[in-house]
Write a protein that holds these residues in place. Structure first.
Motif, PDB file in Angstrom:
ATOM      1  N   ARG A 105     -65.501 -14.269   6.198  1.00 10.66           N
ATOM      2  CA  ARG A 105     -65.681 -12.817   6.197  1.00 10.66           C
ATOM      3  C   ARG A 105     -66.969 -12.378   5.503  1.00 10.66           C
ATOM      4  O   ARG A 105     -67.409 -11.254   5.677  1.00 10.66           O
ATOM      5  N   ALA A 129     -66.178  -9.719  16.790  1.00  6.63           N
ATOM      6  CA  ALA A 129     -65.184  -8.646  16.819  1.00  6.63           C
ATOM      7  C   ALA A 129     -65.489  -7.645  15.715  1.00  6.63           C
ATOM      8  O   ALA A 129     -66.007  -8.002  14.653  1.00  6.63           O
ATOM      9  N   ALA A 130     -65.154  -6.388  15.952  1.00  2.00           N
ATOM     10  CA  ALA A 130     -65.445  -5.325  14.986  1.00  2.00           C
ATOM     11  C   ALA A 130     -64.810  -5.606  13.625  1.00  2.00           C
ATOM     12  O   ALA A 130     -65.385  -5.275  12.593  1.00  2.00           O
ATOM     13  N   ASP A 131     -63.657  -6.233  13.610  1.00  2.00           N
ATOM     14  CA  ASP A 131     -62.991  -6.543  12.337  1.00  2.00           C
ATOM     15  C   ASP A 131     -63.360  -7.934  11.815  1.00  2.00           C
ATOM     16  O   ASP A 131     -62.765  -8.415  10.859  1.00  2.00           O
ATOM     17  N   ARG A 132     -64.336  -8.576  12.451  1.00  2.00           N
ATOM     18  CA  ARG A 132     -64.842  -9.904  12.065  1.00  2.00           C
ATOM     19  C   ARG A 132     -63.781 -11.000  12.132  1.00  2.00           C
ATOM     20  O   ARG A 132     -63.876 -12.004  11.446  1.00  2.00           O
ATOM     21  N   SER A 133     -62.797 -10.821  12.980  1.00  2.00           N
ATOM     22  CA  SER A 133     -61.716 -11.799  13.069  1.00  2.00           C
ATOM     23  C   SER A 133     -61.954 -12.851  14.135  1.00  2.00           C
ATOM     24  O   SER A 133     -61.282 -13.889  14.148  1.00  2.00           O
TER      25      SER A 133
END
Length: 165
Positions: A105, A129-133
């Motif tokens: 992250r 991905a926008a949530d860094r997942s």
């Protein structure tokens, strides 16, 4: 001391920029040196707000191992892709997009992962991905997607987590 740090926020970057300028200019004349000095001091000042604060390398030994691993992977991947291009008529590579779930992250770690991914031939960083997942990669030749994901995470993501998290 605080004034010096404000004027020169990244001394190593400034020195590197000055040396790079003089090498590219192929001259150490006073004019080139002054112009290089202006750039070497001005660029880090102009971009100082973009620097991520508080990031620290926690495992320098892992950095060395990762750099060696990436250098070897670049060499081997170049040979594999050259071989694939030579054998193109008889065997086409199985290119595809691969989604890699991420545990990393740290923004600097993700930037390093992007550099590694882009430098190793055969892989292209496409989307985060926008949530860094998760990470979307395009891979030159993948036989088994799950094996690729496991290998990618073990070779690149895990060392970067050790370094930055």
């Amino acid at each position: 001391m605080k004034l010096l740090q404000t004027l020169i926020p990244a001394p190593l970057v400034s020195v590197s920029l000055l040396i790079g300028w003089l090498v590219l200019a192929r001259s150490t004349m006073a004019g080139q040196f002054v112009l290089g000095l202006i750039l070497a001091l001005g660029i880090p000042l102009a971009l100082s707000n973009l620097r991520v604060k508080g990031t620290r390398v926690r495992r320098p030994d892992v950095v060395v191992r990762l750099v060696v691993r990436v250098a070897c992977d670049v060499f081997v991947s170049n040979l594999e892709i050259a071989n694939d291009l030579i054998r193109w008529r008889w065997r086409r590579p199985s290119s595809r997009f691969v989604v890699v779930p991420l545990d990393l992250r740290d923004p600097v770690g993700l930037a390093a992962l992007a550099l590694v991914t882009t430098n190793v031939p055969g892989t292209v960083w496409c989307e985060l991905a926008a949530d860094r997942s998760a990470l979307l990669l395009h891979v030159w030749d993948v036989s088994e997607e799950s094996d690729f994901v496991v290998r990618f995470k073990a070779r690149y993501e895990q060392p970067l987590r050790e370094i930055f998290e």
